[in-house]
Each structure stands twice: as C-alpha cells, then as structure tokens.
Design a protein around this motif. Structure first.
Motif, PDB file in Angstrom:
ATOM      1  N   GLU A  83       0.824  -1.216   0.000  1.00  0.00           N
ATOM      2  CA  GLU A  83       0.000   0.000   0.000  1.00  0.00           C
ATOM      3  C   GLU A  83       0.855   1.262   0.000  1.00  0.00           C
ATOM      4  O   GLU A  83       0.401   2.334  -0.407  1.00  0.00           O
ATOM      5  CB  GLU A  83      -0.925   0.017   1.219  1.00  0.00           C
ATOM      6  CG  GLU A  83      -1.938  -1.119   1.267  1.00  0.00           C
ATOM      7  CD  GLU A  83      -3.013  -0.981   0.191  1.00  0.00           C
ATOM      8  OE1 GLU A  83      -3.099   0.089  -0.437  1.00  0.00           O
ATOM      9  OE2 GLU A  83      -3.757  -1.957  -0.025  1.00  0.00           O
ATOM     10  N   LEU A  84       2.100   1.141   0.448  1.00  0.00           N
ATOM     11  CA  LEU A  84       2.999   2.294   0.509  1.00  0.00           C
ATOM     12  C   LEU A  84       4.100   2.189  -0.543  1.00  0.00           C
ATOM     13  O   LEU A  84       5.177   2.787  -0.408  1.00  0.00           O
ATOM     14  CB  LEU A  84       3.598   2.401   1.917  1.00  0.00           C
ATOM     15  CG  LEU A  84       2.577   2.903   2.952  1.00  0.00           C
ATOM     16  CD1 LEU A  84       2.939   2.440   4.349  1.00  0.00           C
ATOM     17  CD2 LEU A  84       2.480   4.417   2.902  1.00  0.00           C
ATOM     18  N   ASP A  85       3.816   1.435  -1.604  1.00  0.00           N
ATOM     19  CA  ASP A  85       4.728   1.331  -2.766  1.00  0.00           C
ATOM     20  C   ASP A  85       6.129   0.888  -2.385  1.00  0.00           C
ATOM     21  O   ASP A  85       7.125   1.388  -2.928  1.00  0.00           O
ATOM     22  CB  ASP A  85       4.792   2.664  -3.519  1.00  0.00           C
ATOM     23  CG  ASP A  85       3.460   3.027  -4.158  1.00  0.00           C
ATOM     24  OD1 ASP A  85       2.769   2.100  -4.608  1.00  0.00           O
ATOM     25  OD2 ASP A  85       3.107   4.223  -4.171  1.00  0.00           O
ATOM     26  N   ALA A  86       6.212  -0.038  -1.444  1.00  0.00           N
ATOM     27  CA  ALA A  86       7.506  -0.630  -1.080  1.00  0.00           C
ATOM     28  C   ALA A  86       7.487  -2.078  -1.542  1.00  0.00           C
ATOM     29  O   ALA A  86       6.810  -2.918  -0.950  1.00  0.00           O
ATOM     30  CB  ALA A  86       7.720  -0.548   0.428  1.00  0.00           C
ATOM     31  N   GLU A 147      20.820   0.131  11.241  1.00  0.00           N
ATOM     32  CA  GLU A 147      21.563  -0.925  10.558  1.00  0.00           C
ATOM     33  C   GLU A 147      21.071  -2.283  11.043  1.00  0.00           C
ATOM     34  O   GLU A 147      21.156  -2.612  12.219  1.00  0.00           O
ATOM     35  CB  GLU A 147      23.066  -0.794  10.845  1.00  0.00           C
ATOM     36  CG  GLU A 147      23.711   0.445  10.237  1.00  0.00           C
ATOM     37  CD  GLU A 147      23.939   0.312   8.744  1.00  0.00           C
ATOM     38  OE1 GLU A 147      23.836  -0.832   8.241  1.00  0.00           O
ATOM     39  OE2 GLU A 147      24.213   1.330   8.081  1.00  0.00           O
ATOM     40  N   VAL A 148      20.561  -3.080  10.126  1.00  0.00           N
ATOM     41  CA  VAL A 148      20.108  -4.435  10.433  1.00  0.00           C
ATOM     42  C   VAL A 148      20.827  -5.384   9.484  1.00  0.00           C
ATOM     43  O   VAL A 148      20.774  -5.204   8.266  1.00  0.00           O
ATOM     44  CB  VAL A 148      18.581  -4.576  10.276  1.00  0.00           C
ATOM     45  CG1 VAL A 148      18.145  -6.020  10.530  1.00  0.00           C
ATOM     46  CG2 VAL A 148      17.865  -3.629  11.226  1.00  0.00           C
ATOM     47  N   ILE A 161      13.396  -8.012   2.907  1.00  0.00           N
ATOM     48  CA  ILE A 161      12.566  -7.662   4.063  1.00  0.00           C
ATOM     49  C   ILE A 161      13.066  -6.369   4.703  1.00  0.00           C
ATOM     50  O   ILE A 161      12.283  -5.470   5.012  1.00  0.00           O
ATOM     51  CB  ILE A 161      12.563  -8.812   5.089  1.00  0.00           C
ATOM     52  CG1 ILE A 161      11.847 -10.031   4.503  1.00  0.00           C
ATOM     53  CG2 ILE A 161      11.892  -8.374   6.398  1.00  0.00           C
ATOM     54  CD1 ILE A 161      11.996 -11.282   5.335  1.00  0.00           C
ATOM     55  N   ILE A 162      14.386  -6.277   4.900  1.00  0.00           N
ATOM     56  CA  ILE A 162      14.974  -5.072   5.493  1.00  0.00           C
ATOM     57  C   ILE A 162      14.655  -3.851   4.635  1.00  0.00           C
ATOM     58  O   ILE A 162      14.253  -2.792   5.136  1.00  0.00           O
ATOM     59  CB  ILE A 162      16.492  -5.243   5.650  1.00  0.00           C
ATOM     60  CG1 ILE A 162      16.803  -6.338   6.681  1.00  0.00           C
ATOM     61  CG2 ILE A 162      17.152  -3.930   6.070  1.00  0.00           C
ATOM     62  CD1 ILE A 162      18.251  -6.773   6.702  1.00  0.00           C
ATOM     63  N   SER A 163      14.828  -3.993   3.328  1.00  0.00           N
ATOM     64  CA  SER A 163      14.561  -2.880   2.422  1.00  0.00           C
ATOM     65  C   SER A 163      13.086  -2.490   2.451  1.00  0.00           C
ATOM     66  O   SER A 163      12.745  -1.301   2.430  1.00  0.00           O
ATOM     67  CB  SER A 163      14.975  -3.262   0.996  1.00  0.00           C
ATOM     68  OG  SER A 163      14.690  -2.222   0.090  1.00  0.00           O
ATOM     69  N   ASN A 164      12.199  -3.477   2.519  1.00  0.00           N
ATOM     70  CA  ASN A 164      10.764  -3.177   2.558  1.00  0.00           C
ATOM     71  C   ASN A 164      10.373  -2.445   3.838  1.00  0.00           C
ATOM     72  O   ASN A 164       9.511  -1.570   3.817  1.00  0.00           O
ATOM     73  CB  ASN A 164       9.946  -4.466   2.416  1.00  0.00           C
ATOM     74  CG  ASN A 164       9.600  -4.754   0.965  1.00  0.00           C
ATOM     75  OD1 ASN A 164       9.631  -3.870   0.122  1.00  0.00           O
ATOM     76  ND2 ASN A 164       9.288  -6.003   0.675  1.00  0.00           N
ATOM     77  N   VAL A 165      11.001  -2.798   4.955  1.00  0.00           N
ATOM     78  CA  VAL A 165      10.736  -2.078   6.201  1.00  0.00           C
ATOM     79  C   VAL A 165      11.166  -0.620   6.056  1.00  0.00           C
ATOM     80  O   VAL A 165      10.411   0.307   6.389  1.00  0.00           O
ATOM     81  CB  VAL A 165      11.475  -2.732   7.385  1.00  0.00           C
ATOM     82  CG1 VAL A 165      11.413  -1.836   8.633  1.00  0.00           C
ATOM     83  CG2 VAL A 165      10.876  -4.095   7.707  1.00  0.00           C
TER      84      VAL A 165
END
Length: 389
Positions: A83-86, A147-148, A161-165
């Motif tokens: 919904e937030l274009d990620a 940083e994760v 997943i990290i990038s989508n967050v």
C-alpha cells in the motif's frame, strides 16, 4: 526419407506439457505471464496477528490502516508495504510485510504477508529473529537508518525484508527523497552472474577456452551455487507459471531460462546443464577428482527409466491435488547449508559420493533438466510434421 517420431520423443512431449501444467495448476495459475499476481496480500486475519482485538480497519489518507476494535476504538496502525509502494524483491518475487504500530507510534512487530519465497528461506529468516529487529522502535527517520544485518544463508530474502521495512516507513513519513542505500552486493552479484553467462556462450558458440572448462565449473559452483544460489528448479517454474515473471526480483535467472530455451532450440542441447547448473558442475568436478573407474548410472527398471517414473509421480501427484514440497523434490537447496534440512544435505552428499563412481547420477533424474531437454524434441517433432505435409 520420412523420419518417424520415436516413442521417447512422444513421451518427452507429454511429460513437458503435463509437468508444466501440473506445476502451474498446483500453484493456482492464472497464466498472467507478463505481470505478477495482483491479488490482495492481506486481510483482517493478518491484522489480528498483532492486534487480536481488531474487528475492522480503514485506510487513511497517508495509506496507513487504522485498526479498530469491536467498540470502534482506535487500537493502533498497520503499515502495509504494498500500500505504501515498497516492493523490494527477494529470490522469487516481492516479500510484502505488515508493520504494526501502537497509538504512540512505536513498532509492535513486523509480520510477513503472503509471498512466493522458498519456504525454507523464510523459515530460516523467522528462526533467526530478523522480524524482531525493529520491535519497540519509534517510527521516525532513526528507524529508517537503523543498521540491520542480513541473515546468512538467506541474504536475498532478508535484504528484501529489510529494504521493505525501510521503504515502507520512509513512504509513510513522506520522505520519498530519503536515500535508501544502494545494494552494491546485489550489483556485484548481477555483474558476476552475467559475466559467467557471457563466458558460457563464448565457450559453446566459439568452442574456445576448453582448457579452462574445469576452472569455469569451479566458478559456477562457487558463485552460482554456494554464493548466489542462482539455479533453475521446479519450484522456480511453479512460482513463475503461477504468478508471472517477476522481472525485478531475479532478472538474471529469467535471462538464463530464456537463453537456455533459445540455445536448446538452436541445437545446443543441455546448454544449461553443462554450463550453468551448479549441481551439474558439482557432479563433473567430483567425477574428475575421483580415482575410480566411472560407470553408467543404472537408469532403468525393466523397460521404464527411473526419470520417467519420478516425473510421472510428480505430475500425477500435482494433478490429483496433492501438495508436494517442490523445493525438496530436487536437491538444489543443499547449497544453502544454513537453511537446508538434514535430509536435503544428505541428498547433496549422496550425489557427490555417487559422482565418484558414476557419471552425473542426479542428471539422470533431474526434472528441471528433463523440461529443458524436451524443448528441442518439441521443435524437431514440429519440423517432422511440417515435412510430412
């Protein structure tokens, strides 16, 4: 002189059609080839994971979801990456997420939504508690810059997943210009993969560099197999047939598939198996270092080949509606040591041991190899039919 179509060619044609059809149907295929499925990735049940008392939700102007209880009281927010274009891409496609936020704008948790990633990789990411990395964080720019570390053994999935967050929170805060780090590792992986593909074409078409073929196979094993886990498989075909080609997720692997089909049609049979398959490279290298005399792997039981029996079992099971763990029908996940089960690791070790005594034992069974081998048979049969008219 008119050529006759052999029984084996007819069976290859049938296997090709049935196996692809079965794999596609098992995944609920809609055959929308050129675009990923746009089915909703979330519903109330997903929101009830972090908010057990939720009975409804509504969409806000900033594309967040307000979560309401039975008394219509606001109990929190949900941020949906789509919904937030990620839409950061994993190995097979997008990995949508839900970020649950309380009324004080602190993260309650990150949850995975419906996706097509290999289940073993997703389970590994969950077991390593990646999704808990943001719990308790304030939803602000600090969270975006946190940083994760990616999870070893499932780096492509965990990086997505990290990038989508990061992108979801960034877009929620209307920080579209906030810089998200470029993954130079992904750029390097793509460049290395394409260089190996170009080298393979040079070796096939120009028939040069045969002296470095074994060194080339070491590179295929190390880069495409152990590092990138970049290989065609039934599970990959299942996802692509069911949901369309995810061009952003793994363009190199799609290029490899299309190139392998084109080369097979052009008469270069087993191009993928001989030059780009990590399992094929592992078997050849094991054979070369073995001091034992090589034998032909026993492939028949009576008049039936083991491959035909195995393939028939797969497509019949899928067409009858049985759920098969496609990632475990082929031993390719054994290259992911941290993710693979003991059974699949054992299968990989068994193949190496058999390769010391037999030439390419797994290749005698491989469903993926069978599908690619069937392509030139289909076109040669078509030519025969045209010549007979």
């Amino acid at each position: 002189m008119r050529k006759q179509i052999s029984r084996n060619s007819i069976y290859n044609y049938i296997v090709f059609v049935l196996l692809l059809t079965a794999v596609a149907i098992a995944g609920g295929a809609k055959f929308e080839w050129l675009k990923p499925s746009e089915e909703p990735v979330y519903d109330l049940s997903n929101i009830q994971q972090p908010f057990p008392k939720a009975t409804s939700f509504k969409t806000n102007s900033d594309n967040s979801l307000s979560v309401l209880d039975a008394s219509n009281h606001h109990i929190g927010y949900a941020l949906i990456s789509d919904e937030l274009d990620a839409r950061s891409q994993g190995y097979v496609g997008n990995i949508p997420i839900l970020i649950a936020i309380n009324n004080n704008k602190k993260v309650l948790g990150v949850y995975l939504l419906k996706n097509n990633e290999t289940a073993d990789y997703i389970e590994h990411v969950v077991d390593k508690h990646l999704l808990e990395s943001w719990n308790g964080s304030d939803v602000d720019t600090t969270l975006i810059l946190t940083e994760v570390d990616a999870i070893t053994g499932a780096s492509r999935s965990s990086n997505a997943i990290i990038s989508n967050v990061q992108k979801t929170v960034s877009n929620y805060l209307l920080l579209e210009k906030q810089q998200i780090k470029i993954s130079w590792t992904f750029v390097l992986q793509t460049v290395m993969s394409l260089l190996l593909v170009l080298l393979s074409l040079n070796m096939v078409l120009r028939r040069k560099h045969k002296k470095i073929y074994l060194y080339y196979l070491v590179a295929i094993l190390g880069i495409m197999g152990l590092w990138l886990k970049q290989m065609l498989s039934l599970e990959v075909f299942h996802n692509w047939l069911s949901h369309g080609f995810p061009w952003q997720s793994n363009p190199v692997l799609i290029v490899i598939l299309l190139l392998s089909i084109a080369m097979a049609i052009a008469g270069h049979k087993k191009y993928y198996c001989n030059f780009l398959c990590p399992m094929g490279a592992l078997q050849v290298l094991s054979t070369k270092i073995s001091p034992f005399k090589k034998r032909k792997f026993p492939v028949k039981i009576g008049t039936l080949t083991i491959r035909n029996i195995y393939l028939t079992y797969i497509w019949v099971s899928l067409l009858l509606g049985f759920t098969l763990p496609l990632s475990n029908m082929e031993p390719f996940i054994a290259f992911s040591f941290a993710v693979a089960s003991y059974f699949m690791l054992g299968a990989g070790i068994l193949i190496v041991i058999l390769s010391l005594f037999f030439n390419r034992p797994w290749c005698q069974l491989c469903p993926t190899g069978c599908l690619l081998d069937s392509v030139p048979s289909l076109f040669s049969n078509a030519k025969i039919k045209n010549n007979e008219k």
